[in-house]
Design a protein around this motif. Structure first.
Motif, PDB file in Angstrom:
ATOM      1  N   GLN A  94      38.306   6.961  14.196  1.00 14.90           N
ATOM      2  CA  GLN A  94      36.952   7.570  14.584  1.00 14.90           C
ATOM      3  C   GLN A  94      35.631   7.343  14.100  1.00 14.90           C
ATOM      4  O   GLN A  94      34.885   7.510  15.035  1.00 14.90           O
ATOM      5  CB  GLN A  94      37.622   8.920  14.387  1.00 14.90           C
ATOM      6  CG  GLN A  94      36.662   9.816  15.273  1.00 14.90           C
ATOM      7  CD  GLN A  94      37.180  11.403  14.622  1.00 14.90           C
ATOM      8  OE1 GLN A  94      36.895  11.799  13.486  1.00 14.90           O
ATOM      9  NE2 GLN A  94      36.945  12.826  15.112  1.00 14.90           N
ATOM     10  N   ALA A  95      35.454   7.394  13.186  1.00 10.91           N
ATOM     11  CA  ALA A  95      34.246   7.117  12.457  1.00 10.91           C
ATOM     12  C   ALA A  95      33.129   5.672  12.982  1.00 10.91           C
ATOM     13  O   ALA A  95      32.038   5.918  13.827  1.00 10.91           O
ATOM     14  CB  ALA A  95      34.271   7.306  11.137  1.00 10.91           C
ATOM     15  N   TYR A  96      33.997   5.010  13.449  1.00  6.11           N
ATOM     16  CA  TYR A  96      33.771   3.970  13.995  1.00  6.11           C
ATOM     17  C   TYR A  96      33.684   3.235  14.951  1.00  6.11           C
ATOM     18  O   TYR A  96      32.906   3.309  15.638  1.00  6.11           O
ATOM     19  CB  TYR A  96      34.403   2.333  13.926  1.00  6.11           C
ATOM     20  CG  TYR A  96      33.957   1.144  14.507  1.00  6.11           C
ATOM     21  CD1 TYR A  96      33.199   0.019  13.938  1.00  6.11           C
ATOM     22  CD2 TYR A  96      34.507   0.405  15.706  1.00  6.11           C
ATOM     23  CE1 TYR A  96      33.286  -0.878  14.502  1.00  6.11           C
ATOM     24  CE2 TYR A  96      34.133  -0.361  16.415  1.00  6.11           C
ATOM     25  CZ  TYR A  96      34.433  -1.714  16.171  1.00  6.11           C
ATOM     26  OH  TYR A  96      33.216  -2.331  16.355  1.00  6.11           O
ATOM     27  N   GLU A  97      34.046   4.264  15.667  1.00  6.41           N
ATOM     28  CA  GLU A  97      34.332   4.306  17.898  1.00  6.41           C
ATOM     29  C   GLU A  97      32.773   5.591  18.246  1.00  6.41           C
ATOM     30  O   GLU A  97      31.670   5.330  18.554  1.00  6.41           O
ATOM     31  CB  GLU A  97      34.968   4.954  18.428  1.00  6.41           C
ATOM     32  CG  GLU A  97      36.132   4.126  18.048  1.00  6.41           C
ATOM     33  CD  GLU A  97      36.217   3.016  18.994  1.00  6.41           C
ATOM     34  OE1 GLU A  97      35.240   2.497  20.240  1.00  6.41           O
ATOM     35  OE2 GLU A  97      36.491   1.478  18.332  1.00  6.41           O
ATOM     36  N   LEU A  98      33.087   6.212  16.311  1.00  4.70           N
ATOM     37  CA  LEU A  98      31.355   7.626  16.674  1.00  4.70           C
ATOM     38  C   LEU A  98      29.836   6.562  16.193  1.00  4.70           C
ATOM     39  O   LEU A  98      28.504   7.384  16.674  1.00  4.70           O
ATOM     40  CB  LEU A  98      31.582   8.993  15.460  1.00  4.70           C
ATOM     41  CG  LEU A  98      30.395   9.470  15.739  1.00  4.70           C
ATOM     42  CD1 LEU A  98      30.160   9.948  16.873  1.00  4.70           C
ATOM     43  CD2 LEU A  98      30.699  10.511  14.377  1.00  4.70           C
ATOM     44  N   GLU A  99      30.134   6.013  15.243  1.00  4.07           N
ATOM     45  CA  GLU A  99      29.307   4.825  14.999  1.00  4.07           C
ATOM     46  C   GLU A  99      28.865   3.823  16.305  1.00  4.07           C
ATOM     47  O   GLU A  99      27.440   3.861  16.534  1.00  4.07           O
ATOM     48  CB  GLU A  99      28.821   4.176  13.746  1.00  4.07           C
ATOM     49  CG  GLU A  99      28.264   3.327  13.692  1.00  4.07           C
ATOM     50  CD  GLU A  99      28.180   2.992  12.311  1.00  4.07           C
ATOM     51  OE1 GLU A  99      27.461   1.915  11.884  1.00  4.07           O
ATOM     52  OE2 GLU A  99      29.432   2.601  11.658  1.00  4.07           O
TER      53      GLU A  99
END
Length: 882
Positions: free
Chosen positions: A830-835
């Motif tokens: 999720q953090a990767y996709e958010l970034e």
């Protein structure tokens, strides 16, 4: 003896009136007229309390045509209706209904535009009921005018009043020498009428007004306009004595609000063709456009559904028109009604000699004799960028069909002349018994193989129309699907396209990724859901290369530096203004000018304890510097009962004070969702007039109460999906909401808000949003920004997001990303996709702000163990995305 003086001889008696003269007014009596035994004096009438101005001199020397006096009337200001100002002639007696009553007079007028007074005959003995009339074009020089009246037998012995209605045109009118006579007979008396000849066997309907029967002509008019219909009028005759006269005195909102129809006719079968022929002319204010009413065929046995429409270009001269009709098999045994739709323009329409005949069956022309056939012309080369164009002129173009279940029936014909759009043939489908599920009846279009080693858009465009089998059937649609044949028929994208009765151009666009290069992509048309007669033609394949999203992310730092950063200089001066060039200074970015925020809730709205709500606000302040109230100001939440806003206002003001104390940028708020989210709200249970008044009051009251505390309002949310109020009360309600918001909060930025734009598999939602915003601006609606809700269930497709933002950038308005959520992934992913998403949006020049939709995985709404969209877990622990 005295002689009496001689007596003077008596005065001769007044001369008798000329034979057949019923009324004579020439104004020669002067200011104090003495009427003869068969003359009288006209008088002017102006309706009291009506806007407009008319003066008159009924003994005017300037208005004399041949004698000393005439009648002069001056309209200085027009009236709302022509009959608010008129010249009324004395009544004349109808002595014989077999005679023609002719009104003659001399007249001229001085005005620009040239006035067209309405000459109206009215029954004095029947509450001044309208009998007949005509519009006359006056000029600046004297002319003699004649208007004829034929009355039915029922008016024998009645007094008829003649009114010259002048209120619609300014100018000076001059009249003289009015005369009504009845020297002519309507028809040679009075042998008993012979029965009309029987029509030929192929004539199914005939109307010539000579032997009118009650019910042969029917009229229907809505309340906003005014229409008169005279089935037997000499003014509308073409060849005989009478014709059908239609007068539209006040135009209607749409053409079909004023209809004149004929008695239904019964086609004996559906194999023959049918031809309607008639003579007609028109004189309208709208010129060529107004003189082009629609001729419409209706199915009288299927809720009067429209079978065919044709525009009839009428002129002021008599012309003969013909319109053909073919009936599909499912209309067998149904009666057909012919109607004229005339509501668009004010004017007079004359129709006569109407006839419907049966012709030979409509068939394609026979083939050419052997040896005379020319080789077929080569198909035209496709336009640049077009990969394939299916015209169906010479064959089926490799289109096939299949069904996946036996519970429905259809017939597919390729090529077929019944489905031709511009050429001679097209693709014809008749679904007589639907399957109820779209994909159970499929048309397989030719395969497409992307070869370019990059992402592309596949653009499928086609012309289509549909006819419902019954008026009560649901509105048909076609579902367009794209399947990857190299991946076990994996579905790439699917979209439902609503169809209409008339030919329309439709298109569906999908993104094809690098992994699709070299694969066979099959487009399908699914038609199993609804019954109907479908026609498709000119199916076009077009390939449009687009930039790869991940490659575009790699250049994000350069764009961020260009769009979001700038150089600045700090100088430190002593008390005397001298620069200090020693020591050290530390500078820290406290808040970016770019609005980066999160959706907020008041404690009242969230239903949290004071401790949990304070924690949530502290967490928000640690990451963001603005926010959006997505539900608090929505009408159904803010005003649960009429006037009950005190609690919601106090809670909102408390949150606004917190934001100001934390030096946040002005918040934003969402106002309306078209009545969708709370069907039981009181606003959904009032009539449109009351809804409009309450909505107006609500906008002015609430937006003014907050002053400039809010910097942006999402006025109307999801207007493309949630159409409850718009379908009930019209688009004007939504347009007015924006106008009232601009009036109540001129400092705030007004924006729209739509979902499903950035994550859709097809381009259609983004283009529909683009087109709706373009239309709003063209109509003068004060929309200043674009709101895009960003909800992702899984990975973010960089190319899709970037391309959709490019489409909206064309509108040259700031784009605000709202309600950003990424769910269904483990916290690290999720953090990767958010970034990834933040880099795409922050580096895109069209994006003016980003708001996350959920800060915390609230345990009341997030299932245990589920990967929610929040930055904090249900236990209030930060995820990697935080």
């Amino acid at each position: 003896y005295s002689r009496s003086p001689a007596r003077a001889p008596p005065s001769p008696p007044a001369p008798p009136p000329p034979p057949n003269v019923l009324l004579w007014c020439d104004g020669e009596g002067g200011p104090n007229p003495k009427h003869g035994p068969w003359g009288s004096w006209p008088w002017a009438v102006v309706s009291e309390g009506k806007t407009g101005a008319m003066s008159w001199d009924l003994s005017s020397a300037a208005a004399a045509h041949d004698g000393t006096y005439g009648y002069e009337l001056r309209v200085a200001q027009t009236f709302d209706k022509d009959w608010y100002a008129m010249l009324t002639l004395p009544p004349f007696l109808v002595t014989d209904h077999q005679r023609v009553y002719s009104l003659t007079f001399w007249a001229k007028a001085s005005a620009n535009p040239k006035p067209r007074p309405h000459i109206a005959f009215q029954d004095e003995d029947n509450d001044y009921a309208y009998i007949d009339g005509a519009y006359l074009q006056l000029s600046a020089i004297w002319h003699k005018y004649t208007v004829q009246l034929v009355v039915p037998r029922a008016l024998r012995g009645h007094n008829v009043i003649t009114n010259l209605l002048l209120g619609s045109y300014t100018g000076t009118y001059y009249f003289d020498e009015f005369k009504v006579s009845n020297a002519e007979h309507v028809q040679p008396p009075p042998l008993p009428p012979s029965p009309p000849p029987s029509p030929p066997p192929n004539v199914l309907l005939r109307f010539d007004a000579e032997a009118y029967e009650i019910g042969a002509v029917n009229s229907q008019a809505w309340a906003e306009g005014k229409m008169h219909v005279v089935p037997q009028s000499q003014l509308a005759r073409h060849a005989g004595e009478y014709g059908l006269l239609i007068e539209v005195e006040r135009p209607f909102e749409v053409d079909w609000h004023a209809q004149v129809s004929f008695r239904p006719f019964s086609p004996p079968d559906v194999h023959h063709g049918f031809v309607l022929s008639f003579w007609a002319r028109a004189s309208t204010e709208g010129g060529a456009a107004g003189g082009a009413p629609k001729l419409v065929f209706h199915d009288a046995d299927d809720s009067y559904v429209t079978l065919k429409k044709a525009v009839v270009p009428l002129t002021e001269d008599w012309s003969m028109f013909q319109v053909d009709l073919a009936l599909p098999p499912h209309r067998a045994g149904h009666r057909v009604v012919v109607a004229f739709w005339v509501g668009e323009a004010r004017g007079t329409y004359c129709v006569d000699d109407v006839e419907v005949t049966m012709t030979l069956p409509f068939e394609p022309p026979p083939p050419s004799p052997p040896g005379s056939r020319r080789p077929p012309s080569p198909a035209p080369s496709p336009a640049p960028g077009v990969l394939q164009l299916l015209l169906f002129e010479a064959g089926d173009e490799d289109v096939s069909s299949e069904t996946l279940a036996p519970n429905g029936t259809w017939a597919v014909s390729i090529p077929d002349a019944r489905a031709a759009h511009e050429g001679a043939k097209g693709l014809y489908v008749e679904v007589t018994r639907p399957w109820g599920v779209a994909q159970l009846a499929q048309l397989l279009l030719p395969r497409y193989v992307p070869h370019a080693d990059r992402e592309t858009l596949l653009h499928i465009a086609f012309y289509a129309k549909v006819e419902k089998l019954r008026a009560t059937d649901p509105d048909p649609s076609v579902t367009v699907a794209f399947v990857d044949l190299h991946q076990n028929d994996a579905l790439i994208a699917i979209e439902e396209v609503p169809l209409t009765f008339d030919w329309q151009l439709h298109y569906v666009v999908i993104d094809l990724k690098r992994e699709h290069v070299g694969h066979s992509i099959r487009p399908y048309l699914y038609l199993g859901r609804h019954a109907g007669i479908y026609a498709f033609d000119e199916i076009e394949y077009k390939e449009i290369p687009i930039e790869d999203g991940m490659e575009w992310i790699q250049s994000a730092p350069e764009r961020i530096q260009a769009h979001r950063m700038a150089s600045f200089e700090l100088s430190f001066l002593d008390r005397d203004g001298w620069p200090i060039d020693y020591g050290a200074a530390s500078v820290r970015l406290v808040r970016h000018d770019f609005p980066f925020g999160v959706s907020l809730q008041t404690r009242r709205e969230a239903g949290l304890s004071s401790r949990d709500h304070q924690w949530l606000l502290r967490a928000a302040a640690a990451h963001f510097w603005t926010g959006t109230l997505q539900t608090q100001l929505q009408w159904s939440h803010y005003e649960p009962a009429p006037g009950q806003v005190q609690d919601a206002r106090a809670a909102t003001e408390e949150l606004l004070r917190w934001a100001a104390e934390n030096r946040w940028l002005p918040l934003s708020a969402s106002l309306f969702d078209g009545g969708h989210s709370d069907a039981g709200h009181w606003s959904n249970n009032v009539a449109c007039k009351e809804l409009t008044a309450h909505l107006h009051e609500r906008v002015l009251r609430d937006l003014r109460s907050f002053g400039g505390a809010f910097g942006r309002y999402e006025v109307w949310k999801d207007s493309l999906r949630w159409r409850d109020w718009v379908e009930r009360c019209g688009e004007s309600l939504m347009h007015s909401a924006y106008s009232w918001a601009a009036q109540a909060a001129p400092q705030a930025e007004l924006c729209t808000s739509e979902s499903g734009i950035l994550s859709s598999l097809t381009l259609t939602p983004a283009e529909a949003y683009h087109n709706s915003l373009w239309d709003l601006r063209a109509r003068g609606v004060p929309v200043q920004a674009i709101g895009v809700q960003a909800h992702f269930d899984g990975e973010v497709d960089a190319s899709t997001v970037k391309h959709r933002l490019d489409v909206l950038r064309e509108l040259r308005m700031p784009v605000y990303i709202t309600e950003l959520t990424i769910s269904g992934l483990d916290p690290a992913q999720q953090a990767y996709e958010l970034e990834k998403f933040l880099r795409i949006a922050f580096s895109h020049e069209a994006v003016a702000g980003i708001t996350l939709g959920q800060l915390w995985d609230d345990p009341r709404t997030t299932a245990a163990g589920a990967n929610g969209p929040g930055l904090y877990t249900a236990g209030k622990q930060p995820k990697p995305g935080a």
